[in-house]
Write an enzyme that holds these catalytic residues in place. Structure first.
Site, short mmCIF file in Angstrom:
data_model
loop_
_atom_site.label_atom_id
_atom_site.label_comp_id
_atom_site.label_asym_id
_atom_site.label_seq_id
_atom_site.Cartn_x
_atom_site.Cartn_y
_atom_site.Cartn_z
N GLY A 1 0.21 -2.21 6.98
CA GLY A 1 1.24 -3.24 6.87
C GLY A 1 2.64 -2.69 6.74
O GLY A 1 3.59 -3.44 6.59
N CYS A 2 2.79 -1.37 6.80
CA CYS A 2 4.11 -0.76 6.76
C CYS A 2 4.46 -0.31 8.17
O CYS A 2 3.62 0.25 8.87
CB CYS A 2 4.13 0.46 5.84
N GLN A 3 5.69 -0.55 8.55
CA GLN A 3 6.16 -0.14 9.86
C GLN A 3 6.20 1.39 9.96
O GLN A 3 5.77 1.98 10.93
CB GLN A 3 7.55 -0.72 10.10
#
Length: 140
Positions: A50-52
């Site tokens: 969920g982290c870019q």
């Protein structure tokens, strides 16, 4: 120091800066002081989904307290995880589970992040709390 005391300390520190450019610079500095994860823990299993950008977090239990280490390939993200680790590392799992995270709103962090970074922040928080739940289960 309790989680609440650490959060209040961070709120005070961010309050010293007049604008968000200074706060970003401070977050970058915090990122540089982050207890770095060992290379052997930079695995797919330790990447926060969920982290870019890539964020790796490793958790270990010592004396019934969780010690977190982390790293990121992006400087702002590294600053964000550094703040979260400062708050939660060295704390008992149940205290991490019970902790509120209003300090994030109080320092204005979420509103000054891009939507993708704000989602990443939420994912980081969730992951740290999941580690706490897992370790608390072992203690029960």
């Amino acid at each position: 120091m309790s989680i609440q005391e650490i959060q209040e300390e961070i709120i005070d520190e961010f309050g010293m800066f007049d604008d968000w450019m200074q706060r970003y610079e401070y977050m970058i500095e915090l990122g540089k002081s982050l207890p770095l994860i060992e290379e052997k823990y930079k695995t797919e299993n330790n990447i926060i989904k969920g982290c870019q950008s890539k964020v790796w977090v490793h958790a270990e239990m010592n004396d019934n307290k969780i010690e977190f280490t982390a790293d990121s390939d992006a400087i702002i993200t590294k600053g964000i995880i550094a703040i979260l680790i400062r708050v939660f590392s060295g704390q008992h799992p149940q205290d991490i589970i019970d902790a509120n995270t209003d300090f994030i709103d109080e320092i204005g962090l979420k509103e000054h992040l891009s939507p993708t970074r704000a989602n990443g922040l939420t994912s980081m928080l969730k992951q740290l709390k999941l580690y706490a739940v897992a370790y608390q289960t072992q203690l029960d």
